[in-house]
Design a protein around this motif. Sequence first.
Motif, PDB file in Angstrom:
ATOM      1  N   UNK A 412       1.531  -0.795  -0.155  1.00 58.48           N
ATOM      2  CA  UNK A 412       0.029   0.267   0.194  1.00 58.48           C
ATOM      3  C   UNK A 412       0.773   1.152   0.031  1.00 58.48           C
ATOM      4  N   UNK A 413       0.371   2.565  -0.850  1.00 58.26           N
ATOM      5  CA  UNK A 413       0.843   3.026  -0.200  1.00 58.26           C
ATOM      6  C   UNK A 413       1.683   4.710   0.917  1.00 58.26           C
ATOM      7  N   UNK A 414       0.640   3.325   1.570  1.00 58.51           N
ATOM      8  CA  UNK A 414       0.539   4.272   3.621  1.00 58.51           C
ATOM      9  C   UNK A 414       0.909   3.465   4.122  1.00 58.51           C
ATOM     10  N   UNK A 415       1.859   2.101   3.774  1.00 54.95           N
ATOM     11  CA  UNK A 415       3.193   1.577   4.292  1.00 54.95           C
ATOM     12  C   UNK A 415       4.283   2.197   3.575  1.00 54.95           C
ATOM     13  N   UNK A 416       4.961   3.006   4.887  1.00 54.82           N
ATOM     14  CA  UNK A 416       6.165   3.992   4.123  1.00 54.82           C
ATOM     15  C   UNK A 416       6.962   4.348   5.543  1.00 54.82           C
ATOM     16  N   UNK A 417       7.846   4.881   4.635  1.00 54.14           N
ATOM     17  CA  UNK A 417       9.221   5.487   5.382  1.00 54.14           C
ATOM     18  C   UNK A 417       9.083   6.747   5.197  1.00 54.14           C
ATOM     19  N   UNK A 418       8.947   7.766   6.923  1.00 54.14           N
ATOM     20  CA  UNK A 418       9.152   9.606   6.517  1.00 54.14           C
ATOM     21  C   UNK A 418      10.471   9.849   7.640  1.00 54.14           C
ATOM     22  N   UNK A 419      10.746  10.957   7.294  1.00 53.32           N
ATOM     23  CA  UNK A 419      11.619  11.395   8.807  1.00 53.32           C
ATOM     24  C   UNK A 419      10.553  11.891   9.401  1.00 53.32           C
ATOM     25  N   UNK A 420      11.523  11.152  11.103  1.00 51.71           N
ATOM     26  CA  UNK A 420      10.822  11.320  12.062  1.00 51.71           C
ATOM     27  C   UNK A 420      11.024  13.040  12.709  1.00 51.71           C
ATOM     28  N   UNK A 421      10.048  13.793  12.892  1.00 56.10           N
ATOM     29  CA  UNK A 421      10.205  15.493  13.547  1.00 56.10           C
ATOM     30  C   UNK A 421      11.223  15.375  14.595  1.00 56.10           C
ATOM     31  N   UNK A 422      10.380  14.776  15.355  1.00 54.18           N
ATOM     32  CA  UNK A 422      11.104  14.810  16.184  1.00 54.18           C
ATOM     33  C   UNK A 422      12.857  14.014  16.889  1.00 54.18           C
ATOM     34  N   UNK A 423      13.143  12.577  16.532  1.00 52.84           N
ATOM     35  CA  UNK A 423      14.050  11.716  16.879  1.00 52.84           C
ATOM     36  C   UNK A 423      15.010  11.841  15.924  1.00 52.84           C
ATOM     37  N   UNK A 424      16.072  12.179  16.426  1.00 53.94           N
ATOM     38  CA  UNK A 424      17.667  12.120  15.506  1.00 53.94           C
ATOM     39  C   UNK A 424      18.335  10.706  16.442  1.00 53.94           C
ATOM     40  N   UNK A 425      19.408  10.578  15.715  1.00 59.10           N
ATOM     41  CA  UNK A 425      19.950   9.733  15.707  1.00 59.10           C
ATOM     42  C   UNK A 425      21.537  10.218  16.474  1.00 59.10           C
ATOM     43  N   UNK A 426      22.526   9.486  16.896  1.00 56.84           N
ATOM     44  CA  UNK A 426      24.125   9.894  17.529  1.00 56.84           C
ATOM     45  C   UNK A 426      24.679  11.010  16.836  1.00 56.84           C
ATOM     46  N   UNK A 427      24.440  10.823  15.207  1.00 51.08           N
ATOM     47  CA  UNK A 427      24.686  11.363  14.622  1.00 51.08           C
ATOM     48  C   UNK A 427      24.174  13.281  14.494  1.00 51.08           C
ATOM     49  N   UNK A 428      23.401  13.216  14.631  1.00 50.02           N
ATOM     50  CA  UNK A 428      22.126  14.439  14.666  1.00 50.02           C
ATOM     51  C   UNK A 428      21.101  14.593  13.965  1.00 50.02           C
ATOM     52  N   UNK A 429      21.502  12.931  13.013  1.00 48.27           N
ATOM     53  CA  UNK A 429      20.099  13.468  12.040  1.00 48.27           C
ATOM     54  C   UNK A 429      18.886  12.415  12.166  1.00 48.27           C
ATOM     55  N   UNK A 430      18.471  13.285  11.634  1.00 49.64           N
ATOM     56  CA  UNK A 430      16.185  12.818  11.806  1.00 49.64           C
ATOM     57  C   UNK A 430      16.125  11.391  11.735  1.00 49.64           C
ATOM     58  N   UNK A 431      15.741  10.633  12.185  1.00 52.03           N
ATOM     59  CA  UNK A 431      15.196   8.902  12.195  1.00 52.03           C
ATOM     60  C   UNK A 431      14.912   8.585  11.124  1.00 52.03           C
ATOM     61  N   UNK A 432      13.992   7.399  10.578  1.00 51.33           N
ATOM     62  CA  UNK A 432      13.218   6.624   9.775  1.00 51.33           C
ATOM     63  C   UNK A 432      11.935   6.072  10.717  1.00 51.33           C
TER      64      UNK A 432
END
Lengths: 550, 191
Positions: A412-432
């Motif tokens: 489905x088109x709704x099964x998806x990966x976006x960027x999380x608006x709040x959570x970042x990884x150890x490098x400060x990058x928005x996570x999946x």
Amino acid sequence: MKRVNAVVVGAGAAGGIVARELATAGLSVVLLERGKWYTANDCRKDDLRNQRTTVLGNAFGPEDEGNPRVWVDSRGEANVVLPSEGAYQNNAACVGGGTLSYGAMAWRFMPQDFRMRSTYGAPQGSSLEDWPIGYDDLEPFYDKAEYEIGVSGDESGNPFHGPRRRGLPMPPLPPNREFGILEPAAKRLGLHPFPIPMLRNSVPYNGRGECMRCRWCVGFACEVDAKNGSQNTVIPSALATGNCELRTQCMVREILTDERGRARGVSYFDEKGRLQEQLSDIVVVSACAIESARLLLNSKSRLFPDGLGNRYDQVGRNLQGHHYTGAMGFFDFETYDDVGPGASIAISDYNHGTPGLCGGGLLANEFIRLPIHTLDRLPPGTPRWGAGHKRAMREFHRRTMIVMGPTQQIPTADGRVTLDPAVEDQWGLPVARLSGNSHPHTFEIGEVQARRAEAWLKEAGAVETSLMAGRPEIVSSGQHQAGTCRMGDDPHGSVVNRNCQVHDVDNVFVIDGSVHVTNGGFNPVLTIMAIAYFASDALVRNWKGTGFRS
Amino acid sequence: MCGAGPARRAQMKARKEPGAVTRRQFMAASAMSSAAWAAGCTSQSGDWESLSEDQAGTLAVICDQIVPADDFPSASQAGVVTYIDRQLSRHYRRHRMAYAHGLEQAESISAKRFGHGLAQATAEQRLQAARALEQENRTFFELVRKHTLEGYYGSPRHGGNRDAVSWRMLGLAEPPVRGRARDVFSKGTRS
Ligand SMILES: Cc1cc2nc3c(=O)[nH]c(=O)nc-3n(C[C@H](O)[C@H](O)[C@H](O)COP(=O)(O)OP(=O)(O)OC[C@H]3O[C@@H](n4cnc5c(N)ncnc54)[C@H](O)[C@@H]3O)c2cc1C
Ligand code: SF4
């Protein structure tokens, strides 16, 4: 840092092949991998910490610390999840990617798998589509993967596979006990059993020895190097050309673009956490379906405010994997023989052709089980703890079989990966951020498959069975993740063209499971490898110095 | 019954484990009930990584309801308390509070119902206490159940399944492959 022709992001199944093909054609290549390069010395057979049983974490990356994702559940609630948790949908992060520790089943998709929409019609609410390429386009490259990476098996007993130019380079491993029990049972049912094709040496091949048939295979590295992955085939040979440099523990942050919207290289954090730039003529993204989508989405610029290649909001959609279902059988005789890898026999009778079902999947016996896998797989009604549980472990660990398979998911088109608006990884990058689910028809197919597995086990003498078929509230993607940068002719409904080139940025390629339009009723890696050879071939043919022929 | 070999090796490796016993005790105990076992097993002087001595004792009792001794050792005898204690400072740090509360609750169940702690409880009382804990705090009980079974049936290198005793119980050869060193399975980083 010296500018090179190509940067390849991710040294996994696809990235290793692309690096090797480009380097062999004379392009200068930098291969960037966020994980480490493990050796036979790191090959601990640890039942609690490996790539399949992650009770104490993943053995081959990523670490739990500093690498979260977010999963949005069916109530719409966002949960932070760690790599060792199922909802994270991890594959691996190391040189070789998933191929260092995989089970190594080496399936070709069937011709129908590339034409799902025209074969069945798209169920309402699904995004079922045809591929822009077909089985015949990939056949030479399936063959190349089978011979260059190394596959053992014998498909002559399988009447359902697509045409193939020749057989496999190695014979199958000798049958284990489960094979001996399941084969006659399948034949009595009128089915067509055959040995599972495997990226595993059954005889010495490619300068390495044969499988010694140990207890710890799927989820573990192989200390005798009999399991064939990119780490012991194409990556060493890419490096041997002198044209390819592999940099490990390098996390790519974003694809850099110029003011005309073409890529000029990538920025990445090196093993000491320093931000570096590597300029290049082309960028190939082979980071596995979830992380490839995340990298494109994280590559924002004035011309690509929503992420590179994402003009029509397609990046990250159609996330899929496989919906595994099957059955467990309990026997009054020993089925266990302690001979790895365990999975040995399959049928392809139920991949296609059942009226009312959009596809199906293969069914096969499961890999060898460790005691830890039997804990919650005891006959229905067994006490969950105490003396009765311990007795049942003794009674049944060596007297069970599991038959199951990867039901082809209806995306489905709704099964998806976006960027999380709040959570970042150890490098400060928005996570999946993972959300949505497969189309519900998937679960109906899965239930039929489970009953078929049960019937096979009963015919084989199971005195008791239990079905393994659920309706997960999440797109099960994980190790078989695919689909997030769909291949297609129409830029409004796909991310890359048939050659894996991003529609509106001609020097960026996505080459890995992301481009799968549908994921077949088979484990995906041989198809990912075939696509990597296919796309590399096109790339090299169109390459002229520092650009492309139009 | 475990062979004498495994038992001896188990004893040599034993440290700070409530279930740790001498070979003589082991042989004797195998003829006794599991209650007698556990009762004799909670007084090691230890330096646990995460647990207090009392907590370790309580935990041993609960683990031994989940995997009791029969012809084969119980959870604590096989090192499961060591396994959980270590992981509470590593991968399971996030569960420390749950353990602190859950173990306290187990003791208070025993105190309320039987008028004494789990250390003094009979075999039957211990089993009742575990069942009560399962009812009153299912989340914690499920956690201990999971961790106990992992420790007992998982790799010896993490402190549980000492000397691969559960694998032997299941008839799995250890070491399983000729030429593979034993310490491939028992040593290495403790994650
Ligand atoms: C235990 C296990 C068993 C499996 N069994 C089978 C099987 O039997 N048959 C089968 O067909 N498939 C199997 N698979 C799945 C198979 O391994 C995957 O389908 C395959 O590896 C996917 O290939 P890929 O190239 O898309 O990604 P990968 O192989 O995952 O490679 C991607 C690489 O990119 C790296 N990366 C990601 N982001 C970045 C970044 N930003 N910067 C730098 N590097 C990055 C990752 O670290 C990773 O190494 C199994 C997988 C596992 C883990
Ligand atoms: S079963 Fe064979 S291929 Fe798998 S890890 Fe063991 S020796 Fe290697």
